[in-house]
Design an enzyme around this catalytic site. Sequence first.
Site, PDB file in Angstrom:
ATOM      1  NE  ARG A 107      -2.195   1.847   3.203  1.00 40.98           N
ATOM      2  CZ  ARG A 107      -2.001   1.446   4.458  1.00 40.98           C
ATOM      3  NH1 ARG A 107      -2.541   0.354   4.914  1.00 40.98           N
ATOM      4  NH2 ARG A 107      -1.263   2.173   5.267  1.00 40.98           N
ATOM      5  CD  GLU A 140       4.871   3.910   5.790  1.00 40.65           C
ATOM      6  OE1 GLU A 140       6.008   3.423   5.935  1.00 40.65           O
ATOM      7  OE2 GLU A 140       3.910   3.576   6.498  1.00 40.65           O
ATOM      8  CG  ASN A 142       2.571   0.988   4.501  1.00 40.26           C
ATOM      9  OD1 ASN A 142       3.084   1.229   5.588  1.00 40.26           O
ATOM     10  ND2 ASN A 142       1.800   1.862   3.873  1.00 40.26           N
ATOM     11  CB  SER A 147      -3.672  -3.169   8.032  1.00 33.49           C
ATOM     12  OG  SER A 147      -3.269  -1.868   8.270  1.00 33.49           O
ATOM     13  CE  LYS A 298       8.437   4.969   8.066  1.00 31.37           C
ATOM     14  NZ  LYS A 298       7.885   3.637   8.284  1.00 31.37           N
ATOM     15  CE  LYS A 359       8.124   9.769   8.016  1.00 31.41           C
ATOM     16  NZ  LYS A 359       7.326   9.216   6.902  1.00 31.41           N
ATOM     17  CD  GLU A 363       7.405   0.024   7.959  1.00 27.96           C
ATOM     18  OE1 GLU A 363       6.331   0.575   7.668  1.00 27.96           O
ATOM     19  OE2 GLU A 363       8.485   0.305   7.414  1.00 27.96           O
ATOM     20  N   GLY A 364       4.286   0.784  11.668  1.00 29.22           N
ATOM     21  CA  GLY A 364       3.153   0.510  12.545  1.00 29.22           C
ATOM     22  C   GLY A 364       2.678   1.710  13.340  1.00 29.22           C
ATOM     23  NE  ARG A 443      -4.148   5.136   6.869  1.00 31.09           N
ATOM     24  CZ  ARG A 443      -2.854   4.928   7.079  1.00 31.09           C
ATOM     25  NH1 ARG A 443      -2.435   4.418   8.222  1.00 31.09           N
ATOM     26  NH2 ARG A 443      -1.962   5.252   6.162  1.00 31.09           N
TER      27      ARG A 443
HETATM   28  P1  ADP Z   1       4.585   4.136   9.861  1.00 34.02           P
HETATM   29  O1  ADP Z   1       5.399   3.141   9.136  1.00 34.02           O
HETATM   30  O2  ADP Z   1       4.789   4.086  11.321  1.00 34.02           O
HETATM   31  O3  ADP Z   1       3.140   4.076   9.438  1.00 34.02           O
HETATM   32  P2  ADP Z   1       4.683   6.639   8.394  1.00 34.02           P
HETATM   33  O4  ADP Z   1       5.856   7.108   7.637  1.00 34.02           O
HETATM   34  O5  ADP Z   1       3.530   6.177   7.578  1.00 34.02           O
HETATM   35  O6  ADP Z   1       5.163   5.542   9.415  1.00 34.02           O
HETATM   36  O7  ADP Z   1       4.214   7.796   9.350  1.00 34.02           O
HETATM   37  C1  ADP Z   1       3.122   7.661  10.247  1.00 34.02           C
HETATM   38  C2  ADP Z   1       2.169   8.841  10.095  1.00 34.02           C
HETATM   39  O8  ADP Z   1       2.854  10.076  10.331  1.00 34.02           O
HETATM   40  C3  ADP Z   1       1.574   8.990   8.705  1.00 34.02           C
HETATM   41  O9  ADP Z   1       0.429   8.186   8.558  1.00 34.02           O
HETATM   42  C4  ADP Z   1       1.314  10.465   8.615  1.00 34.02           C
HETATM   43  O10 ADP Z   1       0.071  10.787   9.238  1.00 34.02           O
HETATM   44  C5  ADP Z   1       2.423  11.074   9.440  1.00 34.02           C
HETATM   45  N1  ADP Z   1       3.559  11.463   8.556  1.00 34.02           N
HETATM   46  C6  ADP Z   1       4.583  10.683   8.182  1.00 34.02           C
HETATM   47  N2  ADP Z   1       5.419  11.344   7.355  1.00 34.02           N
HETATM   48  C7  ADP Z   1       4.922  12.570   7.222  1.00 34.02           C
HETATM   49  C8  ADP Z   1       5.349  13.736   6.506  1.00 34.02           C
HETATM   50  N3  ADP Z   1       6.450  13.754   5.784  1.00 34.02           N
HETATM   51  N4  ADP Z   1       4.586  14.854   6.603  1.00 34.02           N
HETATM   52  C9  ADP Z   1       3.445  14.856   7.330  1.00 34.02           C
HETATM   53  N5  ADP Z   1       2.998  13.794   8.045  1.00 34.02           N
HETATM   54  C10 ADP Z   1       3.728  12.661   7.990  1.00 34.02           C
HETATM   55 MG    MG Z   2       2.351   4.532   7.525  1.00 35.83          MG
END
Ligand code: ADP
Ligand code: MG
Length: 467
Positions: A107, A140, A142, A147, A298, A359, A363-364, A443
């Site tokens: 995803r 990102e 996944n 999920s 990442k 970051k 994940e998660g 979401r």
């Molecule tokens: P994870 O693997 O934990 O899901 P993500 O990279 O998807 O990590 O980040 C988790 C959440 O943080 C995202 O769903 C988003 O809401 C927020 N987020 C992540 N990166 C950014 C970004 N560059 N700018 C704004 N919000 C972000």
């Molecule tokens: Mg995410």
Amino acid sequence: MQTQVQKVTIENAIEKAKLYGMLKYLPDGQLTHAPFSLSPYAISADSLLEMTELTSHFSELMIRVSQDWSFLEQHLSPISKTDPFLKMLLDLRGQEVTQSKQLLVQRNDFFLLKDKVSNSAQRSSSSVGLSSASALRQVELNTVSASFPFLITQLARLHQNLNEHNMLEQIVSNNPLVPVVDAFAKAVQDYGSTDAVMLLVSQPNETNRFDQLGLEQLLWEKYKIQTVRKTLTEIYENGSLREGHLVLEGKKVALTYYRAGYTPDDFRSSEALKGRQLIEASSTIQIPDLPMQLAGMKKIQQVLTRPEILSAFVSKEISQRFLKTFAAMHSLDEIIETPDGALRASAWAAKNPDKYVLKPQREGGGNNYFGKDIPIKLADMQPEEQDAYVLMEKIEAETHPAILVVNGYAETLTSVSEVGRYGICFAENGVVESNEDVGYLVRTKAENVNEGGVCAGFACLNSLTKA
Ligand code: ADP
Ligand code: MG
């Protein structure tokens, strides 16, 4: 204040959500409906098409990256010096019996920019030189445990039903559930054992159990393929190898679908690691296999934002389309051009924390650092730990009002919506055999989750509508 019409709609929608199996467990074990929105997110036809067309290309990128172990090792092994979880994953390579067949169920998550113009102005002052003729910014991709294919499909049914009763606008149809289950069945059939099962690797106290049950149920109804659900520890305790096959409950495991194993919490006991090693040592097809899981890190996302690295994996045309959707990403020690001159990325981010997200390789959810926590974390970090983190430009997502419904309560909140596209890709020895986009996830959450309110802080499942 909600109007009487809204109140009736909300109560009606909550009952229907439960009827459709849109359920989740609360930490105390009680069942409630999964959080959802009653305000579909409006997206332009152009952005929707752009996002949809990119899915198969991103899947192919992940397959190619996963085939290049030396590339993964080059970028990930420096991190494994300070990150025991990543070291553990890299060390699994020793156990791995390489499979000729790969199945990626991924995803790819995006935000749509609040203000395309101001963002591109910002962009042109940075050194990365990414072009920005796209409203999309990738958050990102996944590769593991992508999920919600069941719950989001059920939400589309709910929204469609409300639309037919004139309670909601028309939504963009969505059904990732069926293609995901069809892919599971094809993989089991490809494995070549008629009575083989799918293993769903679960976390011990999974609250999102119904999303998994929905997949298992359809796999049974449509194909009469059984699912065995186990934690990594249970797999070690109950599993065995027979002529290269993983065997659980007396049945051969054709396919292993991970809904766990992406966080150190899943490996608290040494038995859990042995469970994963047992899977690796068998010939089961894994969603994802180890290199695909690592390709979703990442750090890999960050290095792939460098055009010269990306171009080693994709054509020039595809590379340009990808680059348009990338937010700027940096390693902490990278020297970047800033309005204050050339500076180390970590120093610039410490001074401008609201422009970045910090970051780690996790994940998660719940692992990233935002705003004022960034300089605190940076100051706290040992120099050798810096490799384990990446800095990402904070994406300023478009906001919209949304009625969010969480655990029986509804609130209208200024919200942002993250849109993911599901992709399914089959490959044999890295050669893609079939590759498609199979639907979306939205979401929606309150713009500023730090603000109070019952529904704030919850990501609510949502549908798309055409702007
Ligand atoms: P994870 O693997 O934990 O899901 P993500 O990279 O998807 O990590 O980040 C988790 C959440 O943080 C995202 O769903 C988003 O809401 C927020 N987020 C992540 N990166 C950014 C970004 N560059 N700018 C704004 N919000 C972000
Ligand atoms: Mg995410």
